[in-house]
Design a protein around this motif. Structure first.
Motif, PDB file in Angstrom:
ATOM      1  N   UNK A 154       0.773  -1.127   0.103  1.00 56.41           N
ATOM      2  CA  UNK A 154      -0.037  -0.027   0.122  1.00 56.41           C
ATOM      3  C   UNK A 154       0.759   1.403   0.044  1.00 56.41           C
ATOM      4  N   UNK A 155       1.544   1.595  -1.150  1.00 57.16           N
ATOM      5  CA  UNK A 155       2.259   2.759  -1.433  1.00 57.16           C
ATOM      6  C   UNK A 155       1.185   3.851  -1.762  1.00 57.16           C
ATOM      7  N   UNK A 156       1.419   5.036  -1.299  1.00 60.21           N
ATOM      8  CA  UNK A 156       0.641   6.183  -1.563  1.00 60.21           C
ATOM      9  C   UNK A 156       1.449   7.501  -1.675  1.00 60.21           C
ATOM     10  N   UNK A 157       0.873   8.347  -2.673  1.00 67.92           N
ATOM     11  CA  UNK A 157       1.580   9.759  -2.370  1.00 67.92           C
ATOM     12  C   UNK A 157       0.954  10.479  -1.141  1.00 67.92           C
ATOM     13  N   UNK A 194       2.295   1.946   4.050  1.00 66.00           N
ATOM     14  CA  UNK A 194       1.321   1.670   5.050  1.00 66.00           C
ATOM     15  C   UNK A 194       1.869   0.523   6.116  1.00 66.00           C
ATOM     16  N   UNK A 195       2.014   0.728   7.129  1.00 66.73           N
ATOM     17  CA  UNK A 195       2.338  -0.373   8.298  1.00 66.73           C
ATOM     18  C   UNK A 195       1.284  -0.120   9.437  1.00 66.73           C
ATOM     19  N   UNK A 200       8.850  -1.695  10.184  1.00 67.33           N
ATOM     20  CA  UNK A 200       9.553  -2.892   9.347  1.00 67.33           C
ATOM     21  C   UNK A 200       8.243  -4.004   8.892  1.00 67.33           C
ATOM     22  N   UNK A 201       7.296  -3.684   9.209  1.00 63.64           N
ATOM     23  CA  UNK A 201       6.103  -4.660   8.726  1.00 63.64           C
ATOM     24  C   UNK A 201       5.146  -3.911   7.875  1.00 63.64           C
ATOM     25  N   UNK A 202       5.630  -3.736   6.335  1.00 66.21           N
ATOM     26  CA  UNK A 202       4.789  -3.151   5.804  1.00 66.21           C
ATOM     27  C   UNK A 202       3.391  -4.032   5.157  1.00 66.21           C
ATOM     28  N   UNK A 203       2.413  -3.070   5.138  1.00 67.18           N
ATOM     29  CA  UNK A 203       0.972  -4.041   4.956  1.00 67.18           C
ATOM     30  C   UNK A 203       0.964  -4.394   3.550  1.00 67.18           C
ATOM     31  N   UNK A 204       0.401  -5.703   3.130  1.00 67.05           N
ATOM     32  CA  UNK A 204       0.280  -5.894   1.771  1.00 67.05           C
ATOM     33  C   UNK A 204      -1.063  -5.230   1.197  1.00 67.05           C
ATOM     34  N   UNK A 205      -1.239  -5.243  -0.254  1.00 69.59           N
ATOM     35  CA  UNK A 205      -2.461  -4.853  -0.869  1.00 69.59           C
ATOM     36  C   UNK A 205      -3.135  -6.061  -1.256  1.00 69.59           C
ATOM     37  N   UNK A 206      -4.285  -6.403  -0.508  1.00 64.43           N
ATOM     38  CA  UNK A 206      -5.049  -7.644  -0.755  1.00 64.43           C
ATOM     39  C   UNK A 206      -5.926  -7.616  -1.867  1.00 64.43           C
ATOM     40  N   UNK A 240      -8.663  -2.870   3.426  1.00 63.71           N
ATOM     41  CA  UNK A 240      -9.052  -1.664   3.883  1.00 63.71           C
ATOM     42  C   UNK A 240      -9.821  -0.783   3.223  1.00 63.71           C
ATOM     43  N   UNK A 241     -10.770   0.165   3.896  1.00 66.10           N
ATOM     44  CA  UNK A 241     -12.009   0.795   3.149  1.00 66.10           C
ATOM     45  C   UNK A 241     -11.207   1.515   2.039  1.00 66.10           C
ATOM     46  N   UNK A 242     -12.087   1.705   1.101  1.00 62.95           N
ATOM     47  CA  UNK A 242     -11.726   2.252  -0.341  1.00 62.95           C
ATOM     48  C   UNK A 242     -11.299   3.811   0.163  1.00 62.95           C
ATOM     49  N   UNK A 243     -10.431   4.378  -0.387  1.00 65.33           N
ATOM     50  CA  UNK A 243     -10.108   5.645  -0.123  1.00 65.33           C
ATOM     51  C   UNK A 243      -9.343   5.732   0.905  1.00 65.33           C
ATOM     52  N   UNK A 244      -8.793   4.744   1.848  1.00 65.86           N
ATOM     53  CA  UNK A 244      -8.229   4.906   3.280  1.00 65.86           C
ATOM     54  C   UNK A 244      -8.616   6.171   3.816  1.00 65.86           C
TER      55      UNK A 244
END
Length: 574
Positions: A154-157, A194-195, A200-206, A240-244
């Motif tokens: 979950x990389x974001x600007x 996102x973590x 050191x525990x980056x969240x995956x994008x499921x 995660x909810x759409x749009x975070x």
């Protein structure tokens, strides 16, 4: 503690007639519906090579003790390749054993020995996040924004004119912001990732199909090695909810869930999309013989929502944290037991019962706390409302024997069968939980429930290993809790658990029907299950008991009364 054997038969004075209402748990032939499952925290169970950290050969060497105890299955917390920044819940390779714990051959030997002893083996899977050392995340850091490699996470600007602000206001479960900014290959400040836990525990994008396919392959890898199921870490996360959207948790929320009475779950917990994942996983396990099981670590409120995780085509069990978090109150216990059995039975699942694990204050201390202690905060020397050890142990013994008499499946956390309390006086310099560091010492975290076990009163490290090394220091007074000091000793906590598990199996309590019994007063939990009458006194005065054979008691029952903070099992009379 009495030196008299609580298993001795006592004759007691009669009391009011035993009448009440019945509550039934769903029955089925699947082993996990009634199993007692023992959690092994590998770092702290047994250390074969003497480096101070437990390992798989150490576990194998001590499995006979679990067979003797009488449990049905062993659940292993993570032993995968990991930099160990969060005690193995930061996985760098899901298909291998970290050298700290051994090898794949050591795992195969452990599973084979467990099979010889009639024990099933459940392993952890950690799907919400990987370690930042995982090959995928290293590739993502080396790749450009918008690349497929970054799309697995979950990389974001960032927000603001220069992207200097995090994408939203979410906070890490371990404290501090839930976003970290990366430096791009050209040296400029870049995107944020996102973590929900440590950085050191980056969240995956499921929502990414590649992520889903990877974990199906991981499940198959371990199923092919003979595991009987998976405990799914943070099973209410992943989607995660759409749009975070921004979200500020209520002040009454613990680290793993929303606040009491919230109408909607937090945008990072309990989203509907997780159920599609578990339906796929259920189908994978169904393709293997032997009743493989999926167990959800899902901090979901209320219980009626948790039932969604254990519908027939999803998970098989979910940890009952509502039960774990219930205080020393008879009305509250009766209410949560009723709600649990009704809720889980409504979708054909067994209720589970659990009092301790590697994330919460051990119940031999927690049940005697006199101040609020949200999940994940831990306790230490400066905490308010510290427990009285004798009271905590008495309540823990009473609560455990009550739990083991309930219909459904029960979980035991390593060391509770010894009556281990929380290790409160750990030196600050020895603490290792990320919570301690990310909160600047404001929260003690979970180290206190993770201290290595005492096996022998007189050996180095109390028998944890032969060298005396220990990754967390063991309290000096733990010699009194050592297994060899309790084995075969009438009235010891170990013998109490051993007898309770034997009686539970003999009377098939896990598959039984619970009938509440009236006439004992508001501070008493009393019920009948499969010919056993169970009475727990949570009040401050003794409680009269009926004339009956005493099958099990956590304190000596002298005459007709059950003391406060005690449980007794009686042979039920007509």
């Amino acid at each position: 503690m009495s030196t008299r054997d609580p298993a001795e038969t006592d004759t007691l004075t009669p009391t009011a007639p035993l009448e009440g209402t019945a509550t039934t748990v769903g029955r089925g032939g699947d082993w996990w519906r009634t199993a007692v499952i023992y959690q092994v925290y590998p770092r702290s169970f047994a250390d074969h090579d003497g480096d101070g950290v437990g390992d798989l050969p150490g576990i194998t060497s001590r499995l006979d003790a679990l067979g003797e105890l009488g449990v049905d299955a062993v659940w292993l917390s993570p032993f995968y390749t990991s930099p160990q920044r969060d005690a193995g819940y930061d996985v760098a390779d899901y298909r291998d054993v970290d050298p700290l714990f051994g090898t794949l051959a050591d795992f195969d030997a452990l599973r084979a020995r467990a099979t010889e002893l009639g024990l099933r083996v459940i392993v952890d899977v950690v799907p919400n996040h990987t370690s930042s050392d995982h090959a995928w995340f290293r590739e993502a850091l080396a790749s450009a924004p918008g690349s497929p490699a970054r799309g697995r996470y979950l990389f974001r600007d960032g927000r603001g004119p220069d992207g200097d602000l995090p994408p939203n206001n979410w906070q890490s479960i371990f404290g501090g912001p839930a976003w970290s900014r990366v430096t791009e290959a050209d040296g400029r400040p870049g995107q944020w990732y996102l973590h929900l836990f440590d950085s050191s525990q980056p969240d995956l994008d499921w929502t990414n199909r590649r992520v889903r396919d990877e974990f199906v392959d991981v499940l198959r890898f371990w199923l092919d090695r003979g595991v009987d199921g998976f405990r799914v870490d943070v099973a209410h996360g992943m989607i995660k909810a759409e749009g975070l959207p921004d979200y500020t948790p209520p002040a009454d929320s613990g680290s793993m869930g929303g606040g009491q009475g919230e109408s909607a779950p937090p945008p990072y917990w309990g989203q509907e999309g997780v159920h599609e994942i578990y339906r796929e996983w259920n189908a994978v396990l169904a393709g293997y013989p032997g009743d493989r099981v999926l167990v959800a670590e899902a901090w979901v409120e209320p219980l009626s929502r948790l039932a969604d995780w254990v519908r027939p085509d999803e998970m098989h069990q979910a940890f009952n944290f509502a039960y774990l978090e219930t205080g020393w109150s008879a009305p509250a216990v009766r209410q949560v037991v009723d709600a649990s059995i009704e809720t889980f039975s409504s979708v054909g699942a067994p209720s589970t019962w659990v009092l301790s694990n590697h994330d919460v204050v051990r119940h031999a201390s927690r049940l005697a706390l006199t101040a609020e202690n949200p999940q994940g905060h831990g306790i230490g020397p400066a905490s308010e409302g510290l427990p009285v050890p004798e009271l905590g142990l008495a309540r823990a013994r009473a609560a455990s024997t009550l739990m083991l008499a309930l219909p459904g499946s029960a979980y035991i956390y390593q060391g509770e069968e010894l009556g281990l309390p929380e290790a409160i006086d750990l030196p600050d310099e020895s603490r290792q939980d990320p919570t301690w560091f990310r909160t600047g010492g404001e929260r003690y975290g979970r180290d206190g429930c993770r201290v290595p076990l005492p096996w022998s009163a007189t050996e180095p490290a109390f028998g944890f290993n032969a060298t005396g090394a220990s990754w967390l220091p063991q309290p000096a007074d733990w010699s009194t809790y050592a297994r060899d000091e309790q084995r075969g000793v009438a009235g010891s906590t170990l013998e109490l658990y051993t007898r309770a598990l034997r009686l539970r199996a003999d009377h098939e309590l896990g598959a039984g029907t619970l009938t509440w019994l009236d006439g004992f007063g508001p501070d008493v939990v009393a019920f009948r299950n499969q010919g056993v009458t169970v009475v727990t006194n949570m009040g401050e005065v003794p409680v009269e008991l009926p004339v009956a054979e005493v099958l099990l008691a956590t304190m000596v029952v002298d005459g007709p009364a059950l003391p406060p903070n005690a449980t007794v099992w009686l042979a039920a009379t007509a």
